[in-house]
Design an enzyme around this catalytic site. Structure first.
Site, PDB file in Angstrom:
ATOM      1  N   ASP A 181     116.924  59.602  46.356  1.00  0.00           N
ATOM      2  CA  ASP A 181     115.689  58.991  46.833  1.00  0.00           C
ATOM      3  C   ASP A 181     115.889  58.062  48.024  1.00  0.00           C
ATOM      4  O   ASP A 181     115.212  58.187  49.043  1.00  0.00           O
ATOM      5  CB  ASP A 181     115.035  58.213  45.693  1.00  0.00           C
ATOM      6  CG  ASP A 181     113.825  57.435  46.156  1.00  0.00           C
ATOM      7  OD1 ASP A 181     112.871  58.071  46.641  1.00  0.00           O
ATOM      8  OD2 ASP A 181     113.842  56.197  46.056  1.00  0.00           O
ATOM      9  N   TYR A 214     108.522  53.790  40.930  1.00  0.00           N
ATOM     10  CA  TYR A 214     107.479  54.629  41.526  1.00  0.00           C
ATOM     11  C   TYR A 214     106.342  54.817  40.525  1.00  0.00           C
ATOM     12  O   TYR A 214     105.966  55.932  40.201  1.00  0.00           O
ATOM     13  CB  TYR A 214     108.054  55.978  41.965  1.00  0.00           C
ATOM     14  CG  TYR A 214     108.924  55.874  43.202  1.00  0.00           C
ATOM     15  CD1 TYR A 214     108.351  55.767  44.468  1.00  0.00           C
ATOM     16  CD2 TYR A 214     110.316  55.853  43.094  1.00  0.00           C
ATOM     17  CE1 TYR A 214     109.146  55.649  45.601  1.00  0.00           C
ATOM     18  CE2 TYR A 214     111.114  55.743  44.218  1.00  0.00           C
ATOM     19  CZ  TYR A 214     110.525  55.630  45.469  1.00  0.00           C
ATOM     20  OH  TYR A 214     111.316  55.514  46.593  1.00  0.00           O
ATOM     21  N   ASP A 226     120.339  55.083  46.713  1.00  0.00           N
ATOM     22  CA  ASP A 226     120.833  55.155  45.347  1.00  0.00           C
ATOM     23  C   ASP A 226     121.240  56.580  44.989  1.00  0.00           C
ATOM     24  O   ASP A 226     121.433  57.427  45.858  1.00  0.00           O
ATOM     25  CB  ASP A 226     119.752  54.642  44.378  1.00  0.00           C
ATOM     26  CG  ASP A 226     118.411  55.379  44.564  1.00  0.00           C
ATOM     27  OD1 ASP A 226     118.381  56.399  45.285  1.00  0.00           O
ATOM     28  OD2 ASP A 226     117.400  54.931  43.987  1.00  0.00           O
ATOM     29  N   GLU A 254     116.170  48.741  53.216  1.00  0.00           N
ATOM     30  CA  GLU A 254     116.503  50.012  52.582  1.00  0.00           C
ATOM     31  C   GLU A 254     115.914  51.160  53.400  1.00  0.00           C
ATOM     32  O   GLU A 254     115.112  50.952  54.327  1.00  0.00           O
ATOM     33  CB  GLU A 254     115.998  50.080  51.145  1.00  0.00           C
ATOM     34  CG  GLU A 254     116.597  51.242  50.352  1.00  0.00           C
ATOM     35  CD  GLU A 254     116.451  51.090  48.846  1.00  0.00           C
ATOM     36  OE1 GLU A 254     117.171  51.800  48.125  1.00  0.00           O
ATOM     37  OE2 GLU A 254     115.644  50.260  48.395  1.00  0.00           O
TER      38      GLU A 254
END
Length: 562
Positions: free
Chosen positions: A80, A234, A83, A446
């Site tokens: 994703d 999510y 990670d 990120e």
């Protein structure tokens, strides 16, 4: 006669400037696509990202067996973000959007010679979506316990924890998830059908229809209420937008009026869908409105779309940083502004093609899209690029386990990321414009599958726009050690890009290769099949369209001056 000759020379120069800018736009588009290759899981078929290796080969669905290579049926797909989790919901959204972008801007993508790479990136994702649909009413929704994974800082090649697999089914439904995967596969079926891959197109479409039937005939429920492990990361806000979204894509793929009727119904009967002011992995209502408007030119769709767009304009409701970034919220604001820039670019293109003026609104929307793009490129108070590896002041330390490549499971060691992540949109600054290049701040630093969607789409839309200051590069590549193991990595020296206007500060082990605008490829993330020859349409030499234009203008000038 001298005046005529000078005019012809001027025309040639103007066309060549456009072509050179197209080269540099193609370069950035390629890097933004290679980011997805850096996110791949499974057994990698190439070394396009030389510092990535095989990972999670034993990911598999319940009751299945490893194949002859020792690979599970769920081993592929995409991680994703920074990670090692495969979150199906944002992954499927990203594949849907990649398909839409291709359908809107295939001419620009193909002119860069990037069509094959683009469809390869798309198919790696859709292959996983198909594999995840293990039976008619069972869909894999996530692979990897997010809490376990996020508690360990290590490259995905080193993952050795038990990989939990989470599913939805008729007893534990996930309407939004099943509909999003259906949307991804139906939109992809159009892409592959248009590119003479009818067999794969039909496979995608068949799975899409079954997933749609599963979702529409099961009890309605948010997927994250069934897969609670995903809720903190999510969590879904609802499923009505996904039903409308999936319905319109299936209509476009099949021309079945039932799907169109359903799309309109779920759009109009749910205010959170038709009046959405945000577009993201969790909110597709505005995208639905644009797709419905594309089909009908209906004034009501137009009004709702423009009301949402106007919210994002200065003084329209959205907050702005002093430097001009439309700022929705703290966590990764750049993704939201780039998503909106993409939708406004698509809408502007649609109305321009239909010769609709919109009382000057199109100029406002195109200006918004361009200004948001320029901001992330570095046109901001700090001249900070928010694209990894892009520009003289590019982020070096995104929150990304694979690029950091710690061998001690320590997020702070080494100090700088070992490898350069290609073409990734970084989260973005705080409202006060502050931003620090530190990997420990995942809210602002990120990267993610869904973050890059806006970047890919906007770059594709502006490939040859001479007003976009795409950067021409010198490429610094670090020599690496060869290894016989498919899971070994180059020596831990960072590979970085720098602007051609900046000085080189590479170490003594670095070889420098100057890349001029007509040769815009990179050895970062490149391998066989993706070399300089792919940029045929983006060459600084005149292409066919430019030659035709030159001939027409030359003949016109000769007629005038004779």
């Amino acid at each position: 006669m001298n005046l005529l000759l000078n005019l012809i020379i001027l025309v040639v120069l103007l066309i060549n400037v456009k072509s050179i800018n197209g080269d540099n736009g193609c370069y950035l588009l390629k890097q933004s696509l290679l980011f997805y290759k850096a996110q791949r899981a499974g057994r990698l078929p190439d070394s396009d990202i030389p510092w990535r290796g095989n990972t999670v080969l034993t990911d598999k669905s319940s009751g299945s067996s490893l194949d002859s290579n020792g690979d599970g049926d769920l081993s592929k797909g995409y991680f994703d973000a920074g990670d090692g989790v495969k979150f199906q919901f944002p992954m499927a959204y990203s594949m849907t959007m990649l398909s839409w972008i291709y359908l809107e801007y295939s001419g620009n993508i193909e002119s860069c010679g990037l069509g094959s790479l683009y469809k390869e990136v798309l198919k790696w994702g859709t292959d996983f979506l198909i594999a995840s649909h293990v039976s008619d009413n069972v869909l894999i929704g996530q692979v990897g316990d997010a809490y376990v994974d996020h508690n360990v800082w290590q490259p995905p090649e080193d993952i050795n924890y038990i990989r939990q697999v989470y599913t939805i089914d008729s007893n534990n439904p996930g309407t939004d998830l099943a509909m999003e995967v259906a949307a991804a596969l139906s939109s992809a079926s159009i892409v592959f059908k248009n590119n003479n891959n009818s067999t794969y197109s039909q496979l995608c479409l068949n799975h899409s229809k079954k997933l749609y039937d599963f979702a529409i005939n099961s009890p309605m429920k948010r997927y994250s209420d069934s897969i609670t492990n995903a809720k903190e990361f999510y969590g879904s806000g609802g499923y009505n937008d996904e039903i409308s979204w999936s319905s319109i894509w299936l209509y476009k793929a099949t021309n079945n009026q039932t799907y169109l009727t359903n799309s309109k119904s779920y759009y109009y009967n749910n205010n959170e869908v038709c009046y959405a002011n945000e577009f993201s992995w969790d909110n597709k209502g505005l995208g639905v409105g644009i797709l419905l408007y594309q089909l009908s030119n209906d004034q009501d769709y137009k009004n709702k779309i423009e009301n949402s767009f106007n919210y994002w304009l200065p003084n329209g409701g959205i907050k702005y940083t002093n430097g001009g970034l439309a700022w929705l919220r703290e966590w990764a604001p750049a993704r939201y502004s780039m998503n909106m820039a993409l939708l406004q670019s698509i809408y502007t293109k649609l109305n321009s093609n239909n010769n609709i003026n919109n009382n000057g609104n199109l100029i406002k929307y195109s200006t918004f899209a361009k200004n948001q793009f320029l901001y992330v490129l570095g046109n901001n108070p700090k001249q900070q690029s928010f694209i990894s590896g892009y520009g003289p002041k590019a982020p070096k330390n995104p929150h990304h386990r694979a690029a950091h490549h710690s061998t001690t499971k320590n997020i702070n060691q080494p100090i700088n990321n070992v490898y350069q992540l290609p073409g990734a949109l970084i989260g973005g600054p705080a409202l006060n414009e502050s931003w620090v290049d530190t990997r420990t701040n995942y809210e602002s630093n990120e990267v993610s599958l869904d973050y890059n969607i806006g970047l890919v789409g906007v770059v594709a839309s502006y490939i040859s726009d001479p007003s976009i200051p795409f950067i021409s590069y010198e490429l610094e590549t670090t020599t690496t050690q060869s290894s016989a193991s498919s899971n070994s990595f180059p020596s831990p020296s960072a590979s970085t890009f720098s602007s051609s206007s900046s000085s080189s500060s590479s170490a003594s082990t670095t070889t420098v290769s100057t890349k001029t605008p007509n040769n815009p490829t990179s050895t970062i993330g490149t391998g066989s099949g993706f070399d300089d020859t792919e940029f045929v349409g983006g060459s600084s030499l005149l292409n066919v369209n430019d030659i035709v234009l030159l001939l027409i203008l030359t003949i016109t000038l000769i007629v005038i001056f004779n």
